[in-house]
Motif scaffolding. Structure first.
Motif: not given
Ligand SMILES: Nc1nc2c(c(=O)[nH]1)N[C@H]1C(S)=C(S)[C@@H](COP(=O)(O)O)O[C@H]1N2
Ligand SMILES: [Mo]
Length: 249
Positions: A9-11, A57-59, A103-106, A185-187
């Protein structure tokens, strides 16, 4: 995909990159994606998941930000009047402002004052065909997102130019990002360079690279949402349990 006995998964994927000793065992390509840490052209101060007080910050990929002089936005697909906008053109729209939470899924969220224009302004300019029910966004950092056209005309969806009284920073998506508070958030795509109207739905970056859905609507009380092992993970005592979280030994 199964790796080391666990579902990727992403994490888990991101943690591979943070553990340099493990990542060093892999060749320059990891799961078909090039290992950017070996790329000498990427400056040390690349933008990658920086936790800053107030607003993280998420990239997904390292990215140093858009050079505004070189930036433009193409809007086309199933429309009567395709257009290209340069940086200056962004300031020709009527702006409004709102305070809303991302709101980020993390498992973090933060609020900001956002200023920008309504997606309706773009609809008015390009005049989508009646069959165009979907909108596909692409970014300068190779990120992409997919919305229904109807979602983009909902209240509090903003094409954002300014954050907390300042032009959007390079970290937060300059010169143009989308804010849709009812989506995870990812959207909320940053660095938008292309908007395409179409009659068929495309997938988004995190549906292709992780366990997250194309829809991405925020679900009350549910984090790491939607389709991980087909079951949403509920918030338990303010935190979520996630199989990849390290547990105290
Ligand atoms: N172009 C682009 N947009 C993006 C991302 C990205 O990697 N590239 N990350 C997304 C994710 S996962 C989140 S949580 C938010 C974070 O926005 P911020 O970096 O301004 O906090 O941006 C979203 N938009
Ligand atoms: Mo995120």
């Amino acid at each position: 995909m199964k790796i080391l006995g666990q579902k990727l998964n992403r994490r888990f994927f991101l943690s591979l990159f943070s553990l340099s000793s493990i990542a060093a065992l892999f060749p320059t390509k990891v799961f078909g994606i090039s290992d950017y840490r070996r790329d000498k052209n990427i400056p040390k101060n690349y933008i990658q998941n920086r936790d800053r007080p107030g607003f993280f910050i998420r990239s997904a990929n390292p990215f140093t930000g858009v050079v505004t002089d070189e930036w433009n936005l193409s809007i086309g697909g199933m429309v009567e009047n395709p257009i290209e906008l340069a940086y200056e053109d962004l300031f020709g729209f009527k702006t409004i402002s709102q305070v809303s939470r991302l709101k980020c899924v993390e498992c973090w969220s933060a609020k900001a004052k956002w200023e920008g224009f309504l997606f309706q302004e773009l609809i008015n300019k390009v005049k989508p065909h009646s069959k165009a029910k979907y909108v596909y966004f692409q970014s300068a950092d190779s990120y992409y997102e997919s919305y229904t056209l109807e979602e983009l005309t909902r209240p509090r969806v903003l094409m954002v130019l300014r954050m907390n009284g300042q032009p959007l920073s390079k970290d937060h998506g300059s010169p143009l990002r989308l804010i849709a508070p009812f989506k995870y958030g990812y959207k909320n795509i940053k660095y938008i360079t292309s908007i395409e109207f179409s009659d068929s739905r495309k997938r988004n970056y995190w549906a292709n690279h992780g366990p997250y859905s194309v829809d991405g609507t925020v679900q009350p009380g549910i984090d790491h949402p939607l389709d991980f092992k087909k079951k949403p993970l509920t918030i338990n005592g303010g935190e979520v349990f996630h199989p990849f979280d390290k547990r105290p030994s």
